[in-house]
Design a protein around this motif. Sequence first.
Motif, mmCIF file in Angstrom:
data_model
loop_
_atom_site.group_PDB
_atom_site.id
_atom_site.type_symbol
_atom_site.label_atom_id
_atom_site.label_comp_id
_atom_site.label_asym_id
_atom_site.label_seq_id
_atom_site.Cartn_x
_atom_site.Cartn_y
_atom_site.Cartn_z
ATOM 1 N N PHE A 199 0.841 -1.196 0.000
ATOM 2 C CA PHE A 199 0.000 0.000 0.000
ATOM 3 C C PHE A 199 0.878 1.248 0.000
ATOM 4 O O PHE A 199 1.881 1.311 0.718
ATOM 5 C CB PHE A 199 -0.912 0.036 1.231
ATOM 6 C CG PHE A 199 -1.977 -1.022 1.235
ATOM 7 C CD1 PHE A 199 -3.135 -0.870 0.483
ATOM 8 C CD2 PHE A 199 -1.818 -2.174 1.986
ATOM 9 C CE1 PHE A 199 -4.119 -1.848 0.482
ATOM 10 C CE2 PHE A 199 -2.791 -3.160 1.992
ATOM 11 C CZ PHE A 199 -3.948 -3.001 1.241
ATOM 12 N N ILE A 200 0.470 2.236 -0.799
ATOM 13 C CA ILE A 200 1.162 3.517 -0.873
ATOM 14 C C ILE A 200 0.134 4.622 -0.644
ATOM 15 O O ILE A 200 -0.905 4.644 -1.316
ATOM 16 C CB ILE A 200 1.821 3.721 -2.249
ATOM 17 C CG1 ILE A 200 2.825 2.599 -2.544
ATOM 18 C CG2 ILE A 200 2.511 5.079 -2.319
ATOM 19 C CD1 ILE A 200 3.337 2.607 -3.981
ATOM 20 N N PRO A 201 0.371 5.549 0.279
ATOM 21 C CA PRO A 201 -0.554 6.676 0.437
ATOM 22 C C PRO A 201 -0.514 7.585 -0.785
ATOM 23 O O PRO A 201 0.551 7.759 -1.400
ATOM 24 C CB PRO A 201 -0.028 7.390 1.687
ATOM 25 C CG PRO A 201 1.394 6.974 1.808
ATOM 26 C CD PRO A 201 1.490 5.596 1.235
ATOM 27 N N ARG A 202 -1.647 8.143 -1.144
ATOM 28 C CA ARG A 202 -1.751 8.919 -2.384
ATOM 29 C C ARG A 202 -0.802 10.107 -2.414
ATOM 30 O O ARG A 202 -0.367 10.538 -3.489
ATOM 31 C CB ARG A 202 -3.202 9.378 -2.596
ATOM 32 C CG ARG A 202 -3.427 10.155 -3.890
ATOM 33 C CD ARG A 202 -4.869 10.147 -4.323
ATOM 34 N NE ARG A 202 -5.313 8.811 -4.699
ATOM 35 C CZ ARG A 202 -5.096 8.257 -5.887
ATOM 36 N NH1 ARG A 202 -4.446 8.919 -6.820
ATOM 37 N NH2 ARG A 202 -5.538 7.043 -6.144
ATOM 38 N N HIS A 203 -0.459 10.661 -1.263
ATOM 39 C CA HIS A 203 0.459 11.796 -1.222
ATOM 40 C C HIS A 203 1.920 11.363 -1.333
ATOM 41 O O HIS A 203 2.819 12.203 -1.385
ATOM 42 C CB HIS A 203 0.281 12.565 0.096
ATOM 43 C CG HIS A 203 0.520 11.694 1.292
ATOM 44 N ND1 HIS A 203 -0.507 11.084 1.975
ATOM 45 C CD2 HIS A 203 1.666 11.289 1.906
ATOM 46 C CE1 HIS A 203 -0.001 10.355 2.965
ATOM 47 N NE2 HIS A 203 1.317 10.467 2.938
ATOM 48 N N THR B 87 -2.569 2.135 -4.401
ATOM 49 C CA THR B 87 -2.458 3.509 -3.921
ATOM 50 C C THR B 87 -3.782 3.903 -3.285
ATOM 51 O O THR B 87 -4.851 3.620 -3.833
ATOM 52 C CB THR B 87 -2.121 4.467 -5.080
ATOM 53 O OG1 THR B 87 -0.845 4.104 -5.631
ATOM 54 C CG2 THR B 87 -2.054 5.905 -4.598
ATOM 55 N N THR B 88 -3.719 4.558 -2.139
ATOM 56 C CA THR B 88 -4.943 4.902 -1.417
ATOM 57 C C THR B 88 -5.774 5.937 -2.174
ATOM 58 O O THR B 88 -5.260 6.693 -3.002
ATOM 59 C CB THR B 88 -4.628 5.469 -0.022
ATOM 60 O OG1 THR B 88 -3.881 6.689 -0.166
ATOM 61 C CG2 THR B 88 -3.840 4.474 0.814
ATOM 62 N N VAL B 89 -7.041 5.974 -1.855
ATOM 63 C CA VAL B 89 -7.935 7.008 -2.381
ATOM 64 C C VAL B 89 -7.664 8.321 -1.660
ATOM 65 O O VAL B 89 -7.638 9.394 -2.261
ATOM 66 C CB VAL B 89 -9.406 6.585 -2.200
ATOM 67 C CG1 VAL B 89 -10.345 7.720 -2.609
ATOM 68 C CG2 VAL B 89 -9.697 5.320 -2.994
ATOM 69 N N ASN B 90 -7.441 8.230 -0.350
ATOM 70 C CA ASN B 90 -7.258 9.415 0.485
ATOM 71 C C ASN B 90 -5.799 9.844 0.569
ATOM 72 O O ASN B 90 -4.885 9.088 0.215
ATOM 73 C CB ASN B 90 -7.778 9.127 1.900
ATOM 74 C CG ASN B 90 -9.277 8.925 1.924
ATOM 75 O OD1 ASN B 90 -10.035 9.847 1.661
ATOM 76 N ND2 ASN B 90 -9.712 7.702 2.222
ATOM 77 N N GLN B 91 -5.604 11.063 1.077
ATOM 78 C CA GLN B 91 -4.276 11.585 1.328
ATOM 79 C C GLN B 91 -4.125 11.907 2.811
ATOM 80 O O GLN B 91 -5.096 11.974 3.553
ATOM 81 C CB GLN B 91 -4.031 12.852 0.505
ATOM 82 C CG GLN B 91 -4.160 12.656 -0.998
ATOM 83 C CD GLN B 91 -3.690 13.864 -1.776
ATOM 84 O OE1 GLN B 91 -2.575 14.331 -1.587
ATOM 85 N NE2 GLN B 91 -4.536 14.371 -2.663
ATOM 86 N N GLY C 94 -3.465 7.104 5.972
ATOM 87 C CA GLY C 94 -2.983 6.168 6.983
ATOM 88 C C GLY C 94 -4.110 5.339 7.560
ATOM 89 O O GLY C 94 -3.989 4.118 7.739
ATOM 90 N N GLU C 95 -5.228 5.993 7.831
ATOM 91 C CA GLU C 95 -6.400 5.281 8.347
ATOM 92 C C GLU C 95 -6.919 4.278 7.320
ATOM 93 O O GLU C 95 -7.282 3.141 7.666
ATOM 94 C CB GLU C 95 -7.489 6.295 8.702
ATOM 95 C CG GLU C 95 -8.726 5.687 9.322
ATOM 96 C CD GLU C 95 -9.761 6.736 9.699
ATOM 97 O OE1 GLU C 95 -10.964 6.486 9.459
ATOM 98 O OE2 GLU C 95 -9.373 7.808 10.221
#
Length: 264
Positions: free
Chosen positions: A221-225, A238-242, A247-248
């Motif tokens: 998993f990679i955070p979008r930011h 890649t996450t939807v959120n930043q 993280g959540e």
Amino acid sequence: MLVFATDLDRTIIFSQRFLTGCEDVTLVERKQSELIAYMTGAAKELFKKLARSITVVPVTTRNREEYNRISVLQEIDYKYCILNNGGRIYVNGAEDPTWNEIIARKTAALGKTYDQILHEFFKVFGSAGLRRYKLSGDLLWVLSVKDYFPADRLEYFRQYAQGYGWNVAATGKKIYLLPLFINKRKAVVYLQTTYLKDVRLVSAGDSILDRDMVTGADIGFIPRHGDIAGLERSNVYTTVNQGLLAGEEILKNVMAMAGKKEGC
């Protein structure tokens, strides 16, 4: 068995500049009167619950002193952690002696010493653009810069340094000079082959220093930011959120996997 090896800063915990738009925020790190890192309240509870359900391995570039400031880590039970970008592995709170021997042997064979590689960096870039620098845990140089250095010059120096066994990684306004063998993925592989055999590995991280660890896992998993967001791999998401919500989101996904005992 499911194992979650995760980066911390900008992946699970976040500085003040990521707080915009978040209301459910809890402090998880302070240094004397300085407030340093945060999670959402929901993420903190998820992290604690996850640590009770599966094997969680914190993996960070921080040294031991910096790591110990993170309060949420004092609230969970975990057996393994990886510090100094993979330069140190801790098992039940003690450094793994075999890993230390491996690192020491490879350090002795480097083409340039720690002082020499820093000197070469100053020859190319000078020191005027630096806010400060330190040798973290005697394992890697961490240089904080006033402004972003030109990418072409950094690439030139990276290629030069590689010839002597060194990696040069820029993330945000920090530049890391570290031996190529001090690598999060290599430390995770050592844990797997020594202590955690036949596991399903999930990993998360945001920066170039996390790339090998994330792509080498069964699920990443990679955070979008993140600096490596959008990396195209069949096993990487890649996450939807930043920010804090990324993280959540990562923790929610891993918790769902822990409940199902299977991948995404």
